[in-house]
Design a protein around this motif. Structure first.
Motif, PDB file in Angstrom:
ATOM      1  N   VAL A  61       0.842  -1.202   0.000  1.00  0.00           N
ATOM      2  CA  VAL A  61       0.000   0.000   0.000  1.00  0.00           C
ATOM      3  C   VAL A  61       0.876   1.250   0.000  1.00  0.00           C
ATOM      4  O   VAL A  61       0.612   2.221  -0.728  1.00  0.00           O
ATOM      5  N   TRP A  62       1.936   1.209   0.819  1.00  0.00           N
ATOM      6  CA  TRP A  62       2.848   2.361   0.869  1.00  0.00           C
ATOM      7  C   TRP A  62       3.507   2.583  -0.492  1.00  0.00           C
ATOM      8  O   TRP A  62       3.660   3.719  -0.951  1.00  0.00           O
ATOM      9  N   ALA A  63       3.868   1.499  -1.149  1.00  0.00           N
ATOM     10  CA  ALA A  63       4.499   1.605  -2.468  1.00  0.00           C
ATOM     11  C   ALA A  63       3.525   2.100  -3.530  1.00  0.00           C
ATOM     12  O   ALA A  63       3.944   2.668  -4.543  1.00  0.00           O
ATOM     13  N   ALA A  64       2.229   1.866  -3.303  1.00  0.00           N
ATOM     14  CA  ALA A  64       1.225   2.271  -4.297  1.00  0.00           C
ATOM     15  C   ALA A  64       0.892   3.760  -4.225  1.00  0.00           C
ATOM     16  O   ALA A  64       0.317   4.306  -5.172  1.00  0.00           O
ATOM     17  N   PHE A  65       1.225   4.399  -3.124  1.00  0.00           N
ATOM     18  CA  PHE A  65       0.877   5.824  -2.966  1.00  0.00           C
ATOM     19  C   PHE A  65       1.441   6.696  -4.093  1.00  0.00           C
ATOM     20  O   PHE A  65       0.691   7.424  -4.740  1.00  0.00           O
ATOM     21  N   PRO A  66       2.759   6.674  -4.363  1.00  0.00           N
ATOM     22  CA  PRO A  66       3.264   7.542  -5.445  1.00  0.00           C
ATOM     23  C   PRO A  66       2.696   7.170  -6.806  1.00  0.00           C
ATOM     24  O   PRO A  66       2.506   8.041  -7.652  1.00  0.00           O
ATOM     25  N   ARG A  67       2.404   5.905  -7.038  1.00  0.00           N
ATOM     26  CA  ARG A  67       1.852   5.486  -8.326  1.00  0.00           C
ATOM     27  C   ARG A  67       0.437   6.038  -8.523  1.00  0.00           C
ATOM     28  O   ARG A  67       0.086   6.521  -9.605  1.00  0.00           O
ATOM     29  N   VAL A  68      -0.380   5.984  -7.457  1.00  0.00           N
ATOM     30  CA  VAL A  68      -1.762   6.468  -7.560  1.00  0.00           C
ATOM     31  C   VAL A  68      -1.792   7.991  -7.609  1.00  0.00           C
ATOM     32  O   VAL A  68      -2.462   8.592  -8.465  1.00  0.00           O
ATOM     33  N   LEU A  69      -1.050   8.616  -6.697  1.00  0.00           N
ATOM     34  CA  LEU A  69      -1.077  10.084  -6.635  1.00  0.00           C
ATOM     35  C   LEU A  69      -0.400  10.731  -7.834  1.00  0.00           C
ATOM     36  O   LEU A  69      -0.714  11.872  -8.181  1.00  0.00           O
ATOM     37  N   GLY A  70       0.519  10.010  -8.467  1.00  0.00           N
ATOM     38  CA  GLY A  70       1.213  10.572  -9.613  1.00  0.00           C
ATOM     39  C   GLY A  70       0.605  10.204 -10.952  1.00  0.00           C
ATOM     40  O   GLY A  70       1.160  10.573 -11.999  1.00  0.00           O
ATOM     41  N   ALA A  71      -0.507   9.490 -10.946  1.00  0.00           N
ATOM     42  CA  ALA A  71      -1.142   9.074 -12.198  1.00  0.00           C
ATOM     43  C   ALA A  71      -1.704  10.286 -12.939  1.00  0.00           C
ATOM     44  O   ALA A  71      -2.084  11.297 -12.321  1.00  0.00           O
ATOM     45  N   GLY A  73      -4.050  12.799 -14.550  1.00  0.00           N
ATOM     46  CA  GLY A  73      -5.434  13.166 -14.293  1.00  0.00           C
ATOM     47  C   GLY A  73      -5.922  12.922 -12.873  1.00  0.00           C
ATOM     48  O   GLY A  73      -7.107  13.133 -12.584  1.00  0.00           O
ATOM     49  N   PHE A  74      -5.016  12.489 -11.986  1.00  0.00           N
ATOM     50  CA  PHE A  74      -5.463  12.203 -10.613  1.00  0.00           C
ATOM     51  C   PHE A  74      -5.977  13.470  -9.919  1.00  0.00           C
ATOM     52  O   PHE A  74      -6.976  13.435  -9.203  1.00  0.00           O
ATOM     53  N   GLY A  75      -5.301  14.595 -10.153  1.00  0.00           N
ATOM     54  CA  GLY A  75      -5.754  15.847  -9.536  1.00  0.00           C
ATOM     55  C   GLY A  75      -7.160  16.235  -9.984  1.00  0.00           C
ATOM     56  O   GLY A  75      -7.963  16.724  -9.175  1.00  0.00           O
ATOM     57  N   ASP A  76      -7.472  15.990 -11.250  1.00  0.00           N
ATOM     58  CA  ASP A  76      -8.820  16.305 -11.735  1.00  0.00           C
ATOM     59  C   ASP A  76      -9.873  15.440 -11.052  1.00  0.00           C
ATOM     60  O   ASP A  76     -10.981  15.904 -10.759  1.00  0.00           O
ATOM     61  N   THR A 221     -18.305   8.927 -14.560  1.00  0.00           N
ATOM     62  CA  THR A 221     -17.225   8.917 -15.544  1.00  0.00           C
ATOM     63  C   THR A 221     -15.945   9.507 -14.966  1.00  0.00           C
ATOM     64  O   THR A 221     -14.976   9.697 -15.691  1.00  0.00           O
ATOM     65  N   GLY A 222     -15.945   9.837 -13.683  1.00  0.00           N
ATOM     66  CA  GLY A 222     -14.772  10.399 -13.045  1.00  0.00           C
ATOM     67  C   GLY A 222     -14.968  10.477 -11.550  1.00  0.00           C
ATOM     68  O   GLY A 222     -16.043  10.169 -11.027  1.00  0.00           O
ATOM     69  N   GLY A 223     -13.909  10.878 -10.836  1.00  0.00           N
ATOM     70  CA  GLY A 223     -13.989  10.995  -9.387  1.00  0.00           C
ATOM     71  C   GLY A 223     -13.248   9.860  -8.697  1.00  0.00           C
ATOM     72  O   GLY A 223     -12.878   8.847  -9.319  1.00  0.00           O
ATOM     73  N   LEU A 224     -13.012  10.025  -7.393  1.00  0.00           N
ATOM     74  CA  LEU A 224     -12.269   9.020  -6.638  1.00  0.00           C
ATOM     75  C   LEU A 224     -13.041   7.712  -6.527  1.00  0.00           C
ATOM     76  O   LEU A 224     -12.440   6.629  -6.526  1.00  0.00           O
ATOM     77  N   GLY A 225     -14.381   7.795  -6.408  1.00  0.00           N
ATOM     78  CA  GLY A 225     -15.184   6.573  -6.390  1.00  0.00           C
ATOM     79  C   GLY A 225     -15.055   5.805  -7.692  1.00  0.00           C
ATOM     80  O   GLY A 225     -14.992   4.565  -7.698  1.00  0.00           O
ATOM     81  N   TYR A 226     -15.017   6.523  -8.788  1.00  0.00           N
ATOM     82  CA  TYR A 226     -14.830   5.894 -10.097  1.00  0.00           C
ATOM     83  C   TYR A 226     -13.459   5.217 -10.180  1.00  0.00           C
ATOM     84  O   TYR A 226     -13.327   4.102 -10.710  1.00  0.00           O
ATOM     85  N   ILE A 243      -6.966   4.856  -2.096  1.00  0.00           N
ATOM     86  CA  ILE A 243      -8.143   5.729  -2.203  1.00  0.00           C
ATOM     87  C   ILE A 243      -8.935   5.735  -0.897  1.00  0.00           C
ATOM     88  O   ILE A 243      -9.452   6.780  -0.479  1.00  0.00           O
ATOM     89  N   ILE A 244      -9.013   4.576  -0.248  1.00  0.00           N
ATOM     90  CA  ILE A 244      -9.710   4.529   1.052  1.00  0.00           C
ATOM     91  C   ILE A 244      -9.030   5.465   2.053  1.00  0.00           C
ATOM     92  O   ILE A 244      -9.698   6.220   2.776  1.00  0.00           O
TER      93      ILE A 244
END
Length: 281
Positions: A61-71, A73-76, A221-226, A243-244
């Motif tokens: 999970v710790w390793a996944a943080f930079p991958r998810v946050l750096g993807a 369109g994540f900010g949008d 079609t977007g959002g953190l739930g998506y 995301i949780i």
């Protein structure tokens, strides 16, 4: 308590005090985190009693943080979800507060509409999502509406209950001074009810987050739930848990923001009755 006594108490409360850090409740919270992480690590890494598909290891999970946050369109996606939560909370809280004031001003309106509005709360918001999509479409407006429906009742019922907490003697005094119903509401009932209303706002903000997530689970079609749905369908459990944790951070920030506003502006609160979480440490 007179106004002079209240202001004197505020001055005493705002003076610098030497706090005992070891007795801080925040230390208890921090002390709990290593215990949770240790149990999590033992269950997933050492004993492997919990499959990784259900609960990934803390390291993954710790390793996944930079991958998810750096993807891309994540900010949008974050901005979209925050907009849904803020818009839904503003709409639902405004309607809830207005209806609470309206029904508290008339026993006839209260008897006529309170059972109906309470019965509406029994309808799960998740089953309203397809209907809202059919009416409004897949855009952000429907998500805001669903978040508003989720948070409306908490603000409404606490406003209605809080407005009835005014002391009868104070109400009689206002009548003896020939104050109108509007003046009694603004100068007595609403200030008395504010601590309870803020409790409803905190609960409503939490349910607005839930409403926004649920709405993004269905036809978004977007959002953190998506994003959560995408990660779940690809069995990327570590990213799903990231995301949780982000929703946990959002909920904590919302709670602390409302708590801070209440602590600053509702200085006449009766903490011993209505809001034990505001009690001074």
């Amino acid at each position: 308590m007179t106004r002079t006594e209240v202001m004197a108490q505020i001055a005493v409360d705002s003076s610098p005090k030497k706090k005992n850090f070891l007795r801080s409740p925040y230390l208890l919270t921090l002390a709990l985190l290593p215990i949770i992480l240790a149990v999590w690590w033992l269950a997933t890494t050492v004993t492997k009693s919990v499959p990784a598909i259900l609960l990934p290891t803390p390291e993954s999970v710790w390793a996944a943080f930079p991958r998810v946050l750096g993807a891309d369109g994540f900010g949008d996606q974050v901005i979209r979800t925050l907009t849904e939560i803020a818009g839904g909370f503003a709409l639902g809280a405004s309607v809830g507060f207005f209806l609470g004031v309206l029904l508290s001003s008339s026993s006839r309106l209260r008897a006529a509409y309170l059972p109906f509005l309470s019965a509406l709360e029994a309808i799960p918001t998740v089953i309203l999502a397809p209907i809202i999509i059919a009416w409004i479409g897949f855009g952000i407006e429907g998500k805001i509406l669903q978040a508003a429906i989720a948070c409306f009742y908490a603000v409404f019922i606490t406003t209605l209950s809080g407005l009835g907490l005014a002391e009868p003697n104070a109400v009689a005094l206002m009548k003896s001074l020939r104050a109108s119903k509007w003046q009694t509401m603004v100068k007595l009932r609403i200030p008395t009810a504010l601590p309870v209303i803020f409790g409803g706002l905190q609960l409503g903000a939490t349910t607005a987050i839930i409403g926004a997530i649920v709405s993004e689970f269905i036809g978004a079609t977007g959002g953190l739930g998506y994003l959560m749905l995408r990660y779940r369908s690809s069995f990327d459990t570590a990213a799903y848990w990231v995301i949780i944790f982000l929703f946990l951070v959002i909920g904590l920030v919302v709670y602390l923001t409302i708590w801070y506003i209440e602590k600053r502006f509702v200085f006449w609160r009766r903490i011993e009755v209505t809001r034990p979480d505001l009690e001074k440490q």
